[in-house]
Design a protein around this motif. Structure first.
Motif, PDB file in Angstrom:
ATOM      1  N   GLU A 183      21.714 100.217  19.206  1.00 13.63           N
ATOM      2  CA  GLU A 183      20.674 100.063  20.218  1.00 13.63           C
ATOM      3  C   GLU A 183      19.634  99.048  19.773  1.00 13.63           C
ATOM      4  OE1 GLU A 183      18.987 103.381  22.879  1.00 13.63           O
ATOM      5  OE2 GLU A 183      17.442 103.141  21.336  1.00 13.63           O
ATOM      6  N   ALA A 184      19.245  99.115  18.507  1.00 14.76           N
ATOM      7  CA  ALA A 184      18.232  98.181  17.997  1.00 14.76           C
ATOM      8  C   ALA A 184      18.724  96.743  18.049  1.00 14.76           C
ATOM      9  CB  ALA A 184      17.861  98.565  16.567  1.00 14.76           C
ATOM     10  N   ARG A 185      19.993  96.516  17.745  1.00 11.86           N
ATOM     11  CA  ARG A 185      20.541  95.148  17.828  1.00 11.86           C
ATOM     12  C   ARG A 185      20.465  94.622  19.255  1.00 11.86           C
ATOM     13  NH1 ARG A 185      24.418  97.213  14.170  1.00 11.86           N
ATOM     14  NH2 ARG A 185      25.860  97.672  15.884  1.00 11.86           N
ATOM     15  N   SER A 186      20.769  95.475  20.219  1.00 13.04           N
ATOM     16  CA  SER A 186      20.723  95.018  21.611  1.00 13.04           C
ATOM     17  C   SER A 186      19.296  94.699  22.026  1.00 13.04           C
ATOM     18  CB  SER A 186      21.344  96.072  22.538  1.00 13.04           C
ATOM     19  OG  SER A 186      20.483  97.169  22.742  1.00 13.04           O
ATOM     20  N   LEU A 187      18.333  95.475  21.557  1.00 10.85           N
ATOM     21  CA  LEU A 187      16.931  95.210  21.889  1.00 10.85           C
ATOM     22  C   LEU A 187      16.443  93.922  21.249  1.00 10.85           C
ATOM     23  CD1 LEU A 187      15.464  98.820  21.612  1.00 10.85           C
ATOM     24  CD2 LEU A 187      15.527  97.397  23.688  1.00 10.85           C
ATOM     25  N   ALA A 188      16.866  93.660  20.021  1.00 13.51           N
ATOM     26  CA  ALA A 188      16.474  92.418  19.358  1.00 13.51           C
ATOM     27  C   ALA A 188      17.052  91.212  20.091  1.00 13.51           C
ATOM     28  CB  ALA A 188      16.944  92.435  17.909  1.00 13.51           C
ATOM     29  N   HIS A 189      18.298  91.326  20.510  1.00 13.62           N
ATOM     30  CA  HIS A 189      18.925  90.228  21.251  1.00 13.62           C
ATOM     31  C   HIS A 189      18.238  90.040  22.605  1.00 13.62           C
ATOM     32  CE1 HIS A 189      22.084  87.458  22.428  1.00 13.62           C
ATOM     33  NE2 HIS A 189      22.266  88.151  23.546  1.00 13.62           N
TER      34      HIS A 189
END
Length: 471
Positions: free
Chosen positions: A451-457
C-alpha cells in the motif's frame, strides 16, 4: 534475470521457473486425480459466468492485473516430517522465488502440525504467477505414546524425499544466482518427483494402523516415500456457485464453506473442498504385500477477498470466535451459516467504508486521464477527497495468505472430525523457524509495504515536488 535469454548460459527469472513448476504440478495432479480436472472445468465455467454478468468487475480485475492470473492454480499443500525436510524445501522453493510467509499453529484445531506458506512476495512476482504452497511440519513431540513417537521419528529419518538431481540444481541456483532455461526445465522435472503420489507404503499394515489411530495425518506423513501433494486449489469468483455445482457434477462437497460469510465485498479467504479420495495402497512386511486403502488427497477451491489491516483482522477474528464458540458448534452446526452472516453484519460491506475505517489494504493509482488540482501533502483527508472525486482509484489488495482455523477445518473434514481437540494449543514459532533455517515474513508488513509503495507512486504522479510527502 530474463525470461528471454540470448544464449544457453543466460539465466531465466525465478517467476519463469515458478510458472513451469506450477503447470507441471497441475498436469501431474490432473493425471493422478481425474476429479481435479472436473473441478477445474467447474471453476472455469463459474468464473466465466460471473465475469459475463458483471463487466465492471471484469474491468476492475483487468486494471488491477488480476484477470490474467485468475486461471492459474493458486496454491498446493504438503506435509513434511522432519526439520531437515523443511530446511531443504525452503531452498527448493527459493529457486522459484517463493519465500516463507506467516506462521500457522494448526494444533489449536486439533491438527498436530505447524505451517508456513511459501509464496512470491513482490507485486510484480505476484502478478506474474501467485502460486504458493502451504507447507506443514509434523509435530512429533505431540505424539503422547513414547514408543510410537520414537518409531515414527526413525521411519522419517530413513527416507530421502529429494532426488539427487533436484539437490544438485538447488545448489547450482544458489551458487550461480539462478538457472538457465535448460536447467530450469530439468529442475522442474526433478522437483516434481518429490510431490508425486506413491501407492506403496513404507511401513507394514500394523504400523500404519498404530500411526493412523494416533492421528490420520500422522499416518499420512510418516507412511510414504514423500510428501505427496494433497491438493491443488483453483481460485473462483463465486465459491457459493461452485459449492452448489459440485454435487451436480458428481463431486461430494464439504458440508460448509470455511471462512467469512457470503458478502458483496469479499474479505480474506473462503475455502471449500471435495471429500478426500479413498485410494488403494500396498503395505510391505515380512508376511509379504498386503492391500489396503488410505484417505488423504482431496480437491479444494478458494475465493480470495481483500487483505485486512491489523485492525480489520482483529474485528474478523473476534466475530468468528463469537460465532464458533456459540453452543460449541464450531463450523459444523446446523445453523452455523445463519449465525455467521448475522455476526458479520458488524463488518462493513462496502470497499469505501472498509477503506475509510482502516480495515483493509488498498492499492492507489491515478485514474487514466485524470488531472486533479493538487497541492500536497497526500494525507488521509486529501486521499479521501481524491477518491471521492473519482480522480484516484482504490483497488483492494488481494489477500495472498491463509487462515489457520479455515485450514484446520479443511484438514479435519478430510481426516476425521473426531480428532478435533486432540492437540489443542501448542504454538512454537521459534522451533519452526529453527527447523526452517530462516524467519517467516510478517504478512501484515508485506501488505503495508504494498500500500505504501502505491501511495508513494501516486504522490509522485500528482506532484513530483510532493513525492516524499506521503502520510
Amino acid at each position: 534475470m530474463t525470461d528471454s535469454p540470448s544464449s544457453a548460459s543466460a539465466l531465466v527469472s525465478r517467476d519463469h521457473v515458478r510458472t513451469l513448476f506450477s503447470r507441471a504440478m497441475s498436469d501431474m495432479y490432473r493425471e493422478e486425480v481425474p476429479q481435479y480436472g472436473t473441478l477445474m472445468a467447474l471453476v472455469r465455467d463459474v468464473n466465466a459466468d460471473v465475469l459475463g454478468a458483471n463487466p465492471a468487475l471484469a474491468a476492475d480485475l483487468a486494471r488491477a492485473d488480476e484477470l490474467e492470473r485468475l486461471d492459474l492454480e493458486r496454491h498446493g499443500a504438503i506435509r513434511l516430517g522432519t526439520a531437515q525436510e523443511l530446511f531443504t524445501m525452503r531452498r527448493l522453493f527459493a529457486v522459484m522465488g517463493m519465500e516463507p510467509v506467516g506462521y500457522y499453529d494448526l494444533s489449536v484445531a486439533g491438527v498436530p502440525v505447524h505451517s508456513t506458506a511459501f509464496r512470491p512476495v513482490t507485486d510484480a512476482a505476484l502478478s506474474r504467477n501467485p502460486f504458493r504452497v502451504f507447507t506443514s511440519l509434523l509435530r512429533l513431540e505431540l505424539i503422547e505414546d513414547d514408543e510410537l513417537r520414537a518409531e515414527a521419528a526413525a521411519i522419517l529419518e530413513r527416507r530421502a524425499i529429494f532426488t539427487p538431481g533436484a539437490l544438485a540444481l538447488i545448489e547450482r541456483s544458489e551458487t550461480a544466482g539462478g538457472l538457465t532455461r535448460d536447467e530450469a526445465e530439468r529442475f522442474v522435472r526433478e522437483a516434481v518427483e518429490t510431490f508425486r503420489w506413491h501407492g506403496e507404503a513404507t511401513v507394514d499394515a500394523a504400523t500404519y494402523k498404530r500411526l493412523h489411530d494416533a492421528h490420520r495425518l500422522i499416518a499420512d506423513v510418516v507412511s510414504f516415500k514423500g510428501p505427496h501433494i494433497n491438493h491443488l486449489t483453483p481460485r473462483t469468483l463465486d465459491i457459493d456457485a461452485v459449492q452448489t455445482g459440485m454435487p451436480e457434477r458428481g463431486i461430494a462437497a464439504k458440508t460448509v464453506v470455511e471462512g467469512p460469510p457470503t458478502r458483496a465485498c469479499p474479505i480474506l479467504l473462503r475455502q471449500t473442498s471435495f471429500k478426500a479420495l479413498e485410494e488403494p495402497i500396498r503395505f510391505g512386511g515380512a508376511a509379504g504385500a498386503v492391500e489396503g486403502t488410505h484417505t488423504a488427497r482431496f480437491g479444494e477451491i478458494e475465493q480470495r477477498g481483500i487483505a485486512l489491516t491489523r485492525k480489520g483482522r482483529a474485528l474478523y477474528d473476534a466475530l468468528l470466535a463469537e460465532v464458533r464458540e456459540t453452543r460449541g458448534a464450531g463450523s459444523e452446526g446446523p445453523d452455523y451459516a445463519a449465525r455467521l452472516t448475522e455476526a458479520f453484519r458488524r463488518f462493513p460491506d462496502s470497499y469505501d467504508e472498509i477503506r475509510r475505517q482502516g480495515l483493509g489494504f488498498f492499492r492507489y493509482s491515478l485514474r487514466e486521464g485524470a488531472s486533479p488540482a493538487f497541492s500536497g501533502p497526500l494525507d488521509a483527508a486529501a486521499l479521501d477527497r481524491l477518491v471521492a472525486e473519482g480522480a484516484v482509484v482504490a483497488d483492494p489488495i488481494v489477500y495472498e495468505d491463509f487462515l489457520p482455523v479455515s485450514a484446520a477445518g479443511i484438514f479435519q473434514s478430510n481426516l476425521g472430525g473426531a480428532e478435533q481437540r486432540a492437540y489443542e494449543g501448542h504454538a512454537s514459532r521459534d522451533a519452526f523457524e529453527a527447523a526452517l533455517g530462516a524467519s517467516v515474513a510478517d504478512e501484515f508488513a508485506l501488505y503495508e509495504q504494498a500500500e505504501a509503495r502505491s501511495l508513494a507512486h501516486l504522490a509522485a504522479r500528482l506532484s513530483p515536488a510532493q513525492s516524499r510527502a506521503v502520510a
